[in-house]
Design an enzyme around this catalytic site. Structure first.
Site, PDB file in Angstrom:
ATOM      1  N   HIS A 213       0.848  -1.184   0.000  1.00  0.00           N
ATOM      2  CA  HIS A 213       0.000   0.000   0.000  1.00  0.00           C
ATOM      3  C   HIS A 213       0.884   1.234   0.000  1.00  0.00           C
ATOM      4  O   HIS A 213       2.118   1.132   0.112  1.00  0.00           O
ATOM      5  CB  HIS A 213      -0.966  -0.005   1.178  1.00  0.00           C
ATOM      6  CG  HIS A 213      -0.325   0.080   2.523  1.00  0.00           C
ATOM      7  ND1 HIS A 213       0.490  -0.911   3.035  1.00  0.00           N
ATOM      8  CD2 HIS A 213      -0.389   1.044   3.495  1.00  0.00           C
ATOM      9  CE1 HIS A 213       0.899  -0.580   4.242  1.00  0.00           C
ATOM     10  NE2 HIS A 213       0.393   0.610   4.540  1.00  0.00           N
TER      11      HIS A 213
ATOM     12  N   HIS B  80       1.201   3.925   2.010  1.00  0.00           N
ATOM     13  CA  HIS B  80       1.658   4.662   3.172  1.00  0.00           C
ATOM     14  C   HIS B  80       3.191   4.704   3.115  1.00  0.00           C
ATOM     15  O   HIS B  80       3.837   3.728   2.733  1.00  0.00           O
ATOM     16  CB  HIS B  80       1.174   4.009   4.464  1.00  0.00           C
ATOM     17  CG  HIS B  80      -0.271   4.314   4.754  1.00  0.00           C
ATOM     18  ND1 HIS B  80      -1.010   3.628   5.683  1.00  0.00           N
ATOM     19  CD2 HIS B  80      -1.112   5.246   4.227  1.00  0.00           C
ATOM     20  CE1 HIS B  80      -2.243   4.125   5.719  1.00  0.00           C
ATOM     21  NE2 HIS B  80      -2.332   5.095   4.843  1.00  0.00           N
TER      22      HIS B  80
ATOM     23  N   ASP C   6       5.804   4.477   4.979  1.00  0.00           N
ATOM     24  CA  ASP C   6       6.736   3.525   5.578  1.00  0.00           C
ATOM     25  C   ASP C   6       6.825   2.228   4.787  1.00  0.00           C
ATOM     26  O   ASP C   6       7.623   1.349   5.131  1.00  0.00           O
ATOM     27  CB  ASP C   6       6.361   3.242   7.039  1.00  0.00           C
ATOM     28  CG  ASP C   6       4.913   2.831   7.235  1.00  0.00           C
ATOM     29  OD1 ASP C   6       4.036   3.355   6.526  1.00  0.00           O
ATOM     30  OD2 ASP C   6       4.644   1.983   8.111  1.00  0.00           O
TER      31      ASP C   6
ATOM     32  N   HIS D  83      -7.419  -1.944   5.381  1.00  0.00           N
ATOM     33  CA  HIS D  83      -6.637  -0.868   5.988  1.00  0.00           C
ATOM     34  C   HIS D  83      -7.291   0.464   5.628  1.00  0.00           C
ATOM     35  O   HIS D  83      -8.368   0.492   5.025  1.00  0.00           O
ATOM     36  CB  HIS D  83      -5.183  -0.955   5.497  1.00  0.00           C
ATOM     37  CG  HIS D  83      -4.211  -0.198   6.331  1.00  0.00           C
ATOM     38  ND1 HIS D  83      -4.243  -0.187   7.707  1.00  0.00           N
ATOM     39  CD2 HIS D  83      -3.157   0.588   5.986  1.00  0.00           C
ATOM     40  CE1 HIS D  83      -3.264   0.563   8.165  1.00  0.00           C
ATOM     41  NE2 HIS D  83      -2.593   1.057   7.144  1.00  0.00           N
TER      42      HIS D  83
END
Length: 304
Positions: free
Chosen positions: A63, A65, A67, A143
Site C-alpha cells: 500500500h 503509506h 513507511d 486498511h
C-alpha cells in the site's frame, strides 16, 4: 529444491525509531529476489545482507503509506546506475500507477530500463505473477487505504525417478521427463505401469504469505490455509485494541489467532509501533496463542 528464504530488511511502522527500519523484505527463491514493500533504508539493508540488486525480478508494494514505499524511488534509481537494462515489473494496489508516474516521467531520459507498473485488484485474491518456479497471489487486506498482501507459493516439484523400478520395467531414459510430470508408462506388451510405481513424490511445495498493515480479518484464514510461513503485522499489544481498531491494525494476539485458525507452520510478526522499545511483550502475547511465532528483526533470515 533450491533456496527459499525471507530476508527482513525492516520491521518497524510509520514513526522512525533507533531500533527499526520501516517495513521492507526480500523473498529469495532459487536465483531470484522479490522485493516486498520498500521503506526508507531498504537499499542500505540490501547491501548489509549482501543481496545482489541485479537479481531483483520484481517489486511488490502492499500500500502507499510512506513507511512501505518511500524507499522505492531510490531503489529504482540505483538499479539504473548499476546498469540494469531489463524491464522491472512493479505490483501494487490502486494508486501505484499515479505514485510512480512522476518518477517514470522524470527519469525516462537516463534510467536505462523500463518500469512495468501493474495495478492489482486489492479487493480480491488472484494470481498477479507467475514463472516456472513460483506463483504470487494477492491477499485482500483491510486498511485505511487500498492494501494487498502477497502469497508466494512454490510450484509443485517434479517426481523423483525410481531407477531400479524403471530398469525392471524397461522404461527408456527418453521417457523420464514424462514420468516426472506424472505420466504412466505402457510396456511393449501393453501393460500400464502407474507412475506411482516408477517414481517417488517430490518434496511438498513451500509457501510464504505476507500480510502487511491490516485490521483483524478472519476472512483471510481460508486463503492462508497451511502456508509454511506467515508474516502478519502486530502493531500493538492487546491493551491497545481500541487504537488498533481505530487505525485498522492488528494486535499480536490477533495475528496469532489468524495463524492458529489457518493452521500455518510458523508465524513471524512485525510492523511494531514506535511506542515499543522492547518487542518481547509482543512476542510473548503472540506465543501464548501460537507457540511457533518469532519476532521479526532487521537482518533476520527465515529459511523455508
Amino acid at each position: 529444491m533450491g533456496d527459499f528464504r525471507v530476508h527482513i530488511l525492516g520491521c518497524g511502522s510509520a514513526l522512525p525509531t533507533m531500533q527499526h527500519y520501516p517495513t521492507s523484505q526480500v523473498v529469495e527463491l532459487r536465483d531470484k529476489l522479490f522485493v516486498v514493500d520498500c521503506g526508507e533504508g531498504a537499499q542500505r539493508q540490501l547491501r548489509r545482507q549482501r543481496l545482489d540488486f541485479g537479481r531483483i525480478v520484481g517489486v511488490f508494494i502492499s500500500h502507499l503509506h510512506g513507511d512501505h514505499c518511500y524507499g522505492l524511488y531510490g531503489l529504482l534509481s540505483t538499479m539504473g546506475m548499476l546498469g540494469r537494462r531489463r524491464a522491472l515489473p512493479v505490483y501494487g494496489p490502486r494508486g501505484i500507477d499515479k505514485f510512480l508516474a512522476p518518477f517514470i516521467e522524470e527519469s525516462r531520459s537516463y534510467l536505462g530500463y523500463d518500469i512495468e507498473v501493474h495495478v492489482v485488484d486489492d479487493r480480491t485474491s488472484s494470481v498477479c505473477y507467475e514463472d516456472r518456479s513460483v506463483t504470487v497471489t494477492t491477499l485482500p487486506l483491510e486498511h485505511r487505504t487500498p492494501c494487498t498482501g502477497y502469497l508466494f507459493r512454490e510450484k509443485v516439484t517434479e517426481r523423483h525417478i525410481d531407477r531400479a523400478s524403471c530398469d525392471f520395467y524397461g522404461v527408456p531414459r527418453s521417457y523420464y521427463t514424462a514420468l516426472r510430470e506424472g505420466a504412466d508408462f505402457t510396456t511393449e506388451e501393453g501393460k500400464v505401469i502407474p507412475c506411482e510405481r516408477l517414481t517417488r513424490q517430490g518434496k511438498a511445495p513451500r509457501s510464504y504469505a505476507y500480510c502487511s498493515d491490516t485490521a483483524y480479518l478472519p476472512s483471510l484464514v481460508p486463503l492462508l490455509r497451511d502456508v509454511s510461513l506467515l508474516y502478519h503485522e502486530a502493531t500493538f499489544l492487546s491493551d491497545r485494541l481500541a487504537r488498533a481498531k481505530e487505525t485498522a491494525h492488528s494486535t499480536a494476539e490477533q495475528a496469532a489467532r489468524i495463524a492458529q485458525a489457518a493452521g500455518v507452520e510458523r508465524l513471524v510478526i512485525g510492523h511494531y509501533s514506535a511506542r515499543y522499545i522492547d518487542i518481547q511483550p509482543l512476542l510473548e502475547e503472540a506465543q501464548a496463542v501460537f507457540p511457533e511465532t518469532v519476532a521479526a528483526d532487521e537482518g533476520m533470515i527465515l529459511e523455508l
